[in-house]
Design a protein around this motif. Structure first.
Motif, PDB file in Angstrom:
ATOM      1  N   GLU A  78       0.827  -1.203   0.000  1.00 45.21           N
ATOM      2  CA  GLU A  78       0.000   0.000   0.000  1.00 45.21           C
ATOM      3  C   GLU A  78       0.864   1.257   0.000  1.00 45.21           C
ATOM      4  OE1 GLU A  78      -3.757   1.771   2.494  1.00 45.21           O
ATOM      5  OE2 GLU A  78      -2.133   0.852   3.630  1.00 45.21           O
ATOM      6  N   ALA A  79       1.928   1.248   0.776  1.00 42.44           N
ATOM      7  CA  ALA A  79       2.820   2.406   0.833  1.00 42.44           C
ATOM      8  C   ALA A  79       3.495   2.646  -0.516  1.00 42.44           C
ATOM      9  CB  ALA A  79       3.872   2.217   1.926  1.00 42.44           C
ATOM     10  N   ALA A  80       3.829   1.558  -1.201  1.00 45.82           N
ATOM     11  CA  ALA A  80       4.496   1.673  -2.502  1.00 45.82           C
ATOM     12  C   ALA A  80       3.535   2.097  -3.605  1.00 45.82           C
ATOM     13  CB  ALA A  80       5.157   0.347  -2.869  1.00 45.82           C
ATOM     14  N   ALA A  81       2.279   1.690  -3.483  1.00 48.18           N
ATOM     15  CA  ALA A  81       1.290   2.005  -4.517  1.00 48.18           C
ATOM     16  C   ALA A  81      -0.062   2.271  -3.851  1.00 48.18           C
ATOM     17  CB  ALA A  81       1.186   0.846  -5.513  1.00 48.18           C
ATOM     18  N   PRO A  82      -0.239   3.442  -3.233  1.00 54.72           N
ATOM     19  CA  PRO A  82      -1.478   3.746  -2.505  1.00 54.72           C
ATOM     20  C   PRO A  82      -2.724   3.554  -3.363  1.00 54.72           C
ATOM     21  CG  PRO A  82       0.177   5.449  -2.127  1.00 54.72           C
ATOM     22  CD  PRO A  82       0.701   4.559  -3.217  1.00 54.72           C
ATOM     23  N   GLY A  83      -3.703   2.860  -2.787  1.00 58.32           N
ATOM     24  CA  GLY A  83      -4.976   2.671  -3.466  1.00 58.32           C
ATOM     25  C   GLY A  83      -4.972   1.640  -4.576  1.00 58.32           C
ATOM     26  N   SER A  84      -3.882   0.913  -4.749  1.00 55.91           N
ATOM     27  CA  SER A  84      -3.788  -0.059  -5.841  1.00 55.91           C
ATOM     28  C   SER A  84      -4.173  -1.456  -5.382  1.00 55.91           C
ATOM     29  CB  SER A  84      -2.364  -0.087  -6.406  1.00 55.91           C
ATOM     30  OG  SER A  84      -2.221  -1.162  -7.315  1.00 55.91           O
ATOM     31  N   PHE A  85      -5.337  -1.902  -5.825  1.00 54.78           N
ATOM     32  CA  PHE A  85      -5.745  -3.268  -5.527  1.00 54.78           C
ATOM     33  C   PHE A  85      -4.792  -4.252  -6.197  1.00 54.78           C
ATOM     34  CE2 PHE A  85      -8.260  -7.099  -6.624  1.00 54.78           C
ATOM     35  CZ  PHE A  85      -8.382  -7.597  -5.338  1.00 54.78           C
ATOM     36  N   ARG A  86      -4.319  -3.922  -7.364  1.00 50.09           N
ATOM     37  CA  ARG A  86      -3.367  -4.780  -8.084  1.00 50.09           C
ATOM     38  C   ARG A  86      -2.114  -5.027  -7.233  1.00 50.09           C
ATOM     39  NH1 ARG A  86      -3.542  -5.930 -13.083  1.00 50.09           N
ATOM     40  NH2 ARG A  86      -4.753  -4.090 -13.608  1.00 50.09           N
ATOM     41  N   ALA A  87      -1.556  -3.978  -6.646  1.00 43.54           N
ATOM     42  CA  ALA A  87      -0.358  -4.121  -5.807  1.00 43.54           C
ATOM     43  C   ALA A  87      -0.644  -4.981  -4.579  1.00 43.54           C
ATOM     44  CB  ALA A  87       0.161  -2.746  -5.387  1.00 43.54           C
ATOM     45  N   LEU A  88      -1.812  -4.779  -3.974  1.00 43.39           N
ATOM     46  CA  LEU A  88      -2.175  -5.562  -2.789  1.00 43.39           C
ATOM     47  C   LEU A  88      -2.374  -7.028  -3.134  1.00 43.39           C
ATOM     48  CD1 LEU A  88      -4.680  -3.076  -1.143  1.00 43.39           C
ATOM     49  CD2 LEU A  88      -2.347  -3.601  -0.372  1.00 43.39           C
ATOM     50  N   ALA A  89      -3.100  -7.312  -4.212  1.00 45.13           N
ATOM     51  CA  ALA A  89      -3.348  -8.698  -4.606  1.00 45.13           C
ATOM     52  C   ALA A  89      -2.051  -9.399  -4.981  1.00 45.13           C
ATOM     53  CB  ALA A  89      -4.343  -8.741  -5.768  1.00 45.13           C
ATOM     54  N   THR A  90      -1.181  -8.699  -5.670  1.00 47.70           N
ATOM     55  CA  THR A  90       0.102  -9.281  -6.060  1.00 47.70           C
ATOM     56  C   THR A  90       0.952  -9.585  -4.824  1.00 47.70           C
ATOM     57  OG1 THR A  90       0.048  -8.155  -8.190  1.00 47.70           O
ATOM     58  CG2 THR A  90       2.211  -8.888  -7.405  1.00 47.70           C
ATOM     59  N   ALA A  91       0.990  -8.666  -3.885  1.00 41.59           N
ATOM     60  CA  ALA A  91       1.756  -8.876  -2.651  1.00 41.59           C
ATOM     61  C   ALA A  91       1.183 -10.043  -1.856  1.00 41.59           C
ATOM     62  CB  ALA A  91       1.761  -7.601  -1.813  1.00 41.59           C
ATOM     63  N   TYR A  92      -0.137 -10.120  -1.763  1.00 46.59           N
ATOM     64  CA  TYR A  92      -0.807 -11.190  -1.034  1.00 46.59           C
ATOM     65  C   TYR A  92      -0.455 -12.541  -1.653  1.00 46.59           C
ATOM     66  CZ  TYR A  92      -4.674 -13.832   1.082  1.00 46.59           C
ATOM     67  OH  TYR A  92      -5.424 -14.746   1.778  1.00 46.59           O
ATOM     68  N   ARG A  93      -0.593 -12.631  -2.968  1.00 46.85           N
ATOM     69  CA  ARG A  93      -0.310 -13.883  -3.672  1.00 46.85           C
ATOM     70  C   ARG A  93       1.152 -14.279  -3.488  1.00 46.85           C
ATOM     71  NH1 ARG A  93       0.257 -14.691 -10.134  1.00 46.85           N
ATOM     72  NH2 ARG A  93       0.332 -16.974 -10.152  1.00 46.85           N
ATOM     73  N   THR A  94       2.056 -13.358  -3.696  1.00 47.44           N
ATOM     74  CA  THR A  94       3.484 -13.644  -3.590  1.00 47.44           C
ATOM     75  C   THR A  94       3.835 -14.168  -2.204  1.00 47.44           C
ATOM     76  OG1 THR A  94       3.992 -11.983  -5.263  1.00 47.44           O
ATOM     77  CG2 THR A  94       5.792 -12.645  -3.801  1.00 47.44           C
ATOM     78  N   HIS A  95       3.310 -13.508  -1.177  1.00 45.59           N
ATOM     79  CA  HIS A  95       3.608 -13.921   0.196  1.00 45.59           C
ATOM     80  C   HIS A  95       3.001 -15.292   0.496  1.00 45.59           C
ATOM     81  CE1 HIS A  95       4.923 -13.370   4.275  1.00 45.59           C
ATOM     82  NE2 HIS A  95       3.703 -13.554   4.727  1.00 45.59           N
TER      83      HIS A  95
END
Length: 175
Positions: A78-95
């Motif tokens: 979120e800090a790297a890409a505020p408001g980006s669902f794409r960034a959150l979903a990608t981070a979630y999947r990767t982790h």
């Protein structure tokens, strides 16, 4: 409130939890027995009970750690890409894919609500506080990860394209 047993208070308890995580991540949930765990830290199985009252308290502590990590991963996305669902979903999947046994263990148990809310907070903000969309997006991400971890996609399936389609749907639709 978080279960106090979930946060190891002593160096030995932290050592036990680290060994439990290593055992789980390397060999899977069937390997996570009190006897095996005791052997990993060089103590007897009954000595484990001085630090964790039972195996379920070890499992809860592992799940607590995974949710805290997930919250941190999502906060960083979120800090790297505020408001980006794409960034959150990608981070979630990767982790999740990096820790498959721990992910399954965590999502297969009822956990303290405050931890789940903390982990989902960046998603809540990215989806403009729409609680129904947040729940649906969380279910999408969880379902996709579980299917991927369990090999439920056909071998020729373009899983990345399926993720992209789901992300695009949540990122663009306002209910």
């Amino acid at each position: 409130m978080t279960d106090p047993a979930a946060r190891p208070a002593t160096d030995r308890a932290r050592q036990i939890l680290a060994a439990a995580r290593t055992l789980l991540e390397r060999e899977g949930p069937d390997a996570l027995t009190m006897r095996r765990l005791a052997g990993c830290v060089g103590i007897t199985a009954p000595s484990l009970y001085k630090h964790f009252p039972d195996k379920s308290s070890v499992v809860h502590a592992l799940a607590d750690a995974m949710l805290r990590e997930t919250a941190g991963v999502l906060a960083a996305a979120e800090a790297a890409a505020p408001g980006s669902f794409r960034a959150l979903a990608t981070a979630y999947r990767t982790h999740a894919l990096a820790h498959p046994h721990l992910y399954r263990l965590t999502t297969g148990h009822r956990l303290p609500q405050d931890l789940e809310e903390r982990a989902a907070a960046p998603l809540f903000r990215a989806l403009a506080g729409d609680e129904a969309r947040v729940r649906a997006a969380w279910a999408f991400a969880h379902g996709m990860v579980v299917m991927e971890l369990n090999g439920r996609f056909a071998t020729d399936a373009d899983v990345a394209a399926a993720w992209a389609a789901g992300i695009a749907a949540f990122a663009s639709v306002r209910l």
